[in-house]
Design a protein around this motif. Structure first.
Motif, PDB file in Angstrom:
ATOM      1  N   ASP A 175     -22.276 -16.037  53.774  1.00 23.43           N
ATOM      2  CA  ASP A 175     -21.250 -17.000  54.183  1.00 23.43           C
ATOM      3  C   ASP A 175     -21.862 -18.305  54.670  1.00 23.43           C
ATOM      4  O   ASP A 175     -21.215 -19.367  54.606  1.00 23.43           O
ATOM      5  CB  ASP A 175     -20.385 -16.393  55.299  1.00 23.43           C
ATOM      6  CG  ASP A 175     -19.536 -15.237  54.787  1.00 23.43           C
ATOM      7  OD1 ASP A 175     -19.345 -15.149  53.549  1.00 23.43           O
ATOM      8  OD2 ASP A 175     -19.075 -14.428  55.619  1.00 23.43           O
TER       9      ASP A 175
ATOM     10  N   SER B 188     -23.871 -20.154  53.358  1.00 25.07           N
ATOM     11  CA  SER B 188     -24.066 -21.148  52.299  1.00 25.07           C
ATOM     12  C   SER B 188     -22.979 -22.221  52.321  1.00 25.07           C
ATOM     13  O   SER B 188     -23.176 -23.317  51.784  1.00 25.07           O
ATOM     14  CB  SER B 188     -24.095 -20.458  50.928  1.00 25.07           C
ATOM     15  OG  SER B 188     -22.893 -19.749  50.701  1.00 25.07           O
ATOM     16  N   TYR B 189     -21.832 -21.917  52.962  1.00 26.06           N
ATOM     17  CA  TYR B 189     -20.737 -22.893  53.017  1.00 26.06           C
ATOM     18  C   TYR B 189     -20.665 -23.608  54.364  1.00 26.06           C
ATOM     19  O   TYR B 189     -19.811 -24.474  54.561  1.00 26.06           O
ATOM     20  CB  TYR B 189     -19.400 -22.193  52.758  1.00 26.06           C
ATOM     21  CG  TYR B 189     -19.374 -21.419  51.467  1.00 26.06           C
ATOM     22  CD1 TYR B 189     -19.300 -22.072  50.238  1.00 26.06           C
ATOM     23  CD2 TYR B 189     -19.429 -20.028  51.478  1.00 26.06           C
ATOM     24  CE1 TYR B 189     -19.282 -21.362  49.056  1.00 26.06           C
ATOM     25  CE2 TYR B 189     -19.415 -19.298  50.299  1.00 26.06           C
ATOM     26  CZ  TYR B 189     -19.342 -19.978  49.086  1.00 26.06           C
ATOM     27  OH  TYR B 189     -19.332 -19.267  47.908  1.00 26.06           O
TER      28      TYR B 189
END
Length: 592
Positions: free
Chosen positions: A84, A86-87
């Motif tokens: 998660d 990565s966002y």
């Protein structure tokens, strides 16, 4: 006009560049990657294009560029690719100090890291988390330079906690090799019972005298007697009391801690029985790990070589370590044993059988290489006088095969049963054999070549369960004085004499198909060499040529079917045998 001139110039340049002297060339700017990293670090410090903030437990923020962190760390690559985070533009990393994280991020951008005694303890586990191998190696190298007997136990525990395998291995090696210094430290007294048990159970602990292990156990228990006395029995299980000298064992028997522990009495009784048995029959084959000497230092096996100088009838012996090429004097034998046979039981008890001063003899001598004061002692005589015999060890029994007595060639065979300390005759071979080679594998004893009324190429094996000799395929040539070695389930016949010349050829017997096949020739011919197998190689030791003695060793590699020559330091010495043994304790230098 200018355009026309430019076009003409370009045409002329192209013509020049197509000449032979102008080949395609690749240019590399070696400072390019450094400059890029410097620019990226500058961008990060000025917070330009940064797209990630990392918050640590102390609520401080370290910023960076995701792409750079992904390129520099497998940990960040996984975080910003598969999870998660990565966002997100803000992520939390727990259990990392912000100053250490800053150092590691700086390393990703610069390739440089400062390791100090103040930060290494937290830097290494943090580098483990981020999977930064270079930093891990740098920390290990830094700690290794500080590693000494007084701190190695603490460093080992640290390496074990953080799964740092290289540092763990280095610290364990130092602990074992400098055990006597380590036990003097305060850290030793703080060991848990489990850690101490694990340490003293090591077979490669460098202790010249087993009483040192006993003393350290008593010292550890007495340091906190009320809490630790209940661990004494478990610890004593790993102390090799049977190996203590009788005078030392007497003192151990008087130790109150042992006297007050019924569970420890069985270890004392075992030690007393073992020593009594050695007094009666000179040697006892160890039945438990507590009766087996520890092994330590370098290669675990060495070769005991039997040498002769023609200026003296004495048999010289020396340990030879093929790994280090080092030689050490070993206990000598007062007689010449060139015509004897040699064998070893349990890589510890070396036997010299028959053949005293060139004459047939029933004499048998034994050397316990693990003894703290090793020397050759007489054993039970054979039933038949022999010289030029073959010797093989099968199921901890010594077989004396063929040879010559004072009047004739022999086909008789006798066996020394260790359990009853007695020689007994077994079935004779189908033919007389002197100077034969003996090999042992697949629970059979093989008699190879030798001399009867002629030089022999025949081979037969003995099955002790049937008390029977059975012929197998003959060798390709006759070989008297052949050296025989067994390696990886194959039997090698090396050198010998065919009736005309000494041989440099060799051949190998494969029991699965029951045939002999040639191997590469040695560099020189050898009659009656010693042959031993060690660490996947075959060592052919000494022997004689048609004209002279041999003082070299040739080493055969079965994987490449090639030989290499090893020249030994003692020239003019006849090497006529060798056996593989456990490395002896490094406590005495033996004089010739």
């Amino acid at each position: 006009m200018d355009g026309l001139q430019t076009s003409s110039f370009e045409s002329d340049l192209k013509q020049v560049l197509t000449s032979k002297e102008c080949e395609h060339t690749n240019f590399r700017n070696n400072s390019h990657s450094v400059r890029i990293l410097e620019n990226l670090q500058s961008l990060r410090k000025n917070e330009v294009l940064c797209d990630i903030s990392i918050q640590t437990d102390d609520d401080k923020i370290v910023i960076g560029h995701k792409n750079v962190l992904i390129a520099g760390s497998p940990y960040f690559r996984a975080m910003f690719s598969d999870f998660d985070e990565s966002y997100k533009d803000l992520v939390n990393i727990r259990e990392l100090d912000s100053s250490i994280l800053q150092l590691l991020v700086d390393y990703i951008y610069t390739g440089e890291i400062m390791v100090s005694k103040e930060n290494v303890q937290v830097l290494l586990p943090a580098a483990n988390v981020l999977q930064l191998d270079f930093v891990i190696d740098a920390c290990v190298e830094f700690i290794q330079k500080q590693l000494v007997p007084s701190n190695c136990l603490r460093i080992k525990a640290f390496a074990d906690l953080h799964n740092c395998t290289e540092l763990l291995s280095i610290s364990e090696a130092l602990i074992k090799n400098q055990f006597l210094e380590v036990v003097k430290s305060d850290e030793f007294l703080s060991l848990s019972s489990e850690a101490l048990m694990k340490l003293i159970s090591c077979n490669d602990l460098a202790v010249p005298f087993e009483e040192k292990v006993f003393e350290c156990v008593i010292k550890w228990v007495k340091h906190d007697l009320d809490r630790r006395k209940d661990f004494l029995h478990e610890l004593m299980e790993h102390v090799r009391l049977p190996l203590l000298r009788p005078d030392i064992l007497d003192n151990v028997v008087e130790e109150p801690l042992l006297n007050n522990s019924p569970k420890c009495n069985k270890f004392i009784i075992e030690a007393l029985r073992f020593n009594l048995q050695k007094l009666v029959c000179h040697f006892s084959i160890p039945k438990s790990i507590r009766c087996k000497p520890r092994q330590f230092g370098g290669s675990q096996k060495v070769i005991l070589m039997f040498n002769q100088s023609y200026t003296s009838p004495k048999c010289y012996t020396e340990w030879y370590d093929p790994a280090t090429k080092l030689h050490e004097n070993a206990p000598g034998i007062n007689d010449c044993r060139e015509t004897a046979g040699f064998g070893v039981i349990s890589d510890q008890f070396v036997f010299v059988v028959g053949g005293v001063n060139g004459k047939s003899s029933k004499s048998v001598s034994m050397l316990d290489v693990s003894s703290q004061s090793p020397s050759w002692v007489p054993m039970v005589d054979m039933l038949v006088s022999r010289r030029r015999l073959g010797v093989g060890i099968l199921n901890d029994c010594i077989y004396a095969v063929g040879g010559l007595d004072d009047t004739c060639l022999l086909n008789s065979v006798e066996v020394f049963d260790v359990s009853i300390q007695k020689w007994q005759m077994v079935s004779s071979m189908s033919i007389e054999r002197s100077n034969c080679g003996v090999g042992v594998f697949n629970n059979h004893l093989y008699a190879v070549g030798g001399f009867s009324s002629k030089n022999l190429k025949s081979v037969e094996y003995y099955d002790p369960s049937l008390d029977k000799w059975t012929p197998v395929a003959e060798m390709s040539v006759s070989r008297q004085g052949v050296g025989v070695g067994v390696l990886d389930g194959l039997m090698y016949a090396i050198g010998g004499f065919n009736g005309r010349v000494c041989l440099k050829s060799g051949e190998v017997y494969r029991p699965n198909d029951g045939v002999w096949s040639a191997v590469a020739d040695m560099e020189i011919c050898r009659f009656r060499p010693g042959v031993v197998a060690l660490d996947g190689l075959l060592y052919v030791i000494g022997g004689e040529t048609d004209k002279s003695i041999v003082d070299t060793v040739e080493i055969y590699d079965p994987l490449t079917n090639t030989w290499t020559m090893e020249t030994l330091s003692r020239h003019g010495v006849h090497i006529y045998g060798g056996v593989v043994i456990d490395r002896p304790p490094p406590i005495n230098q033996y004089t010739e």
